[in-house]
Design a protein around this motif. Sequence first.
Motif, short mmCIF file in Angstrom:
data_model
loop_
_atom_site.label_atom_id
_atom_site.label_comp_id
_atom_site.label_asym_id
_atom_site.label_seq_id
_atom_site.Cartn_x
_atom_site.Cartn_y
_atom_site.Cartn_z
N LEU A 1 0.73 -1.40 0.01
CA LEU A 1 0.24 -0.21 0.09
C LEU A 1 0.91 1.34 -0.39
N PHE A 2 1.83 1.11 1.43
CA PHE A 2 2.29 2.37 0.87
C PHE A 2 3.45 2.70 0.18
N ALA A 3 4.24 1.89 -0.72
CA ALA A 3 4.97 1.66 -1.78
C ALA A 3 4.27 1.80 -3.28
N LEU A 4 2.37 2.19 -3.60
CA LEU A 4 1.65 2.80 -4.66
C LEU A 4 1.96 4.49 -4.03
N PHE A 5 1.13 4.28 -3.17
CA PHE A 5 1.03 5.71 -2.39
C PHE A 5 2.79 6.75 -2.05
N ILE A 6 3.81 6.00 -2.23
CA ILE A 6 5.16 6.37 -2.57
C ILE A 6 5.78 6.71 -4.39
N GLY A 7 4.64 5.27 -4.87
CA GLY A 7 5.06 6.01 -6.73
C GLY A 7 3.59 7.15 -6.98
N ALA A 8 2.66 6.97 -6.90
CA ALA A 8 1.86 8.13 -7.17
C ALA A 8 2.74 9.34 -6.64
N THR B 1 1.13 11.15 6.60
CA THR B 1 1.66 11.11 7.67
C THR B 1 0.42 10.63 8.16
N ALA B 2 -0.53 10.93 7.88
CA ALA B 2 -1.60 10.08 8.35
C ALA B 2 -2.75 8.36 8.53
N MET B 3 -2.11 8.07 7.25
CA MET B 3 -2.17 6.60 6.85
C MET B 3 -0.96 6.57 7.97
N HIS B 4 0.34 6.54 7.59
CA HIS B 4 1.31 6.20 8.91
C HIS B 4 0.72 6.62 10.21
N GLY B 5 -0.17 7.20 10.14
CA GLY B 5 0.31 7.05 12.06
C GLY B 5 -1.23 6.87 11.82
N LEU B 6 -2.38 6.65 11.52
CA LEU B 6 -3.42 5.91 11.68
C LEU B 6 -2.38 3.85 12.10
N HIS B 7 -1.38 3.59 11.56
CA HIS B 7 -1.14 2.15 11.80
C HIS B 7 -0.74 1.88 12.88
N VAL B 8 -0.19 3.15 13.38
CA VAL B 8 1.08 3.23 14.24
C VAL B 8 -0.25 2.81 15.82
N LEU B 9 -1.57 4.13 15.35
CA LEU B 9 -2.42 4.50 16.54
C LEU B 9 -3.22 2.82 16.93
N GLY B 10 -3.53 1.63 15.44
CA GLY B 10 -3.36 0.56 15.49
C GLY B 10 -2.89 -0.15 16.40
#
Length: 234
Positions: A63-70, A163-172
């Motif tokens: 998922l993050f690979a796709l975000f970074i590619g975009a 940063t929001a997507m990563h933060g949500l994974h940290v929160l989980g």
Amino acid sequence: MSAILIFLAGLLAVIGWWLSRQRLMSKPWLEVGPATAFPQTEAPATHPARIGLGVFIAVVGALFALFIGAYLMRMAYADWQPAPMPQVLWLNTGMLILASVAMHCAVLSAHRGRVDNLRLALLAAGLTSIAFLAGQLLAWQQLADEGYFVTVNPAVSFFYLLTAMHGLHVLGGLVALGRTNIRAWQGGRTARMALSAELCAIYWHALLIVWLVLFVVLMGWAANFIDICRRLLS
């Protein structure tokens, strides 16, 4: 696009290597001879929870690979105007590194039966992770105070999104870490505590790796590296 393919190829290679280590493709019923003569065909000792976590981390990585590619492809457009990165991101990175180190110490303490050290390490990991999230919110606040809102331009929008997507994974992850902390203070079984600590540690190490990649991308270092590679190949 090539950056996405390279990243996904590397991710698939790591997943394939890890699965091969689990001996999931072994066929012991086809072997001839005593069972002790074929130790490589024994059932994998890996707990199902570790396998499930590994699959989940692979999905998150893709998922993050796709975000970074975009992100990297969107940079080619003229309206791309990155905001100045808040200096607090350096402190946030340090907090997440400390959380990962604390989780590693928790695993060592769990295997050695040092319950007090385990509790302290888990508590430290939770506090530093909360400090990381608080620092991310502070970075958002600093950008907003300078007029860099989500709708200003695509570069700023991507910063908030990543940063929001990563933060949500940290929160989980903090939810699972909180449950592990409760079990540690209630005096749960040592074997179960060790497994819980290991799973949390694996997840935190993965979150740290993802954040370091995001940090490099957001700081613009990845774009500079890609430009250098293009000049060398041209």
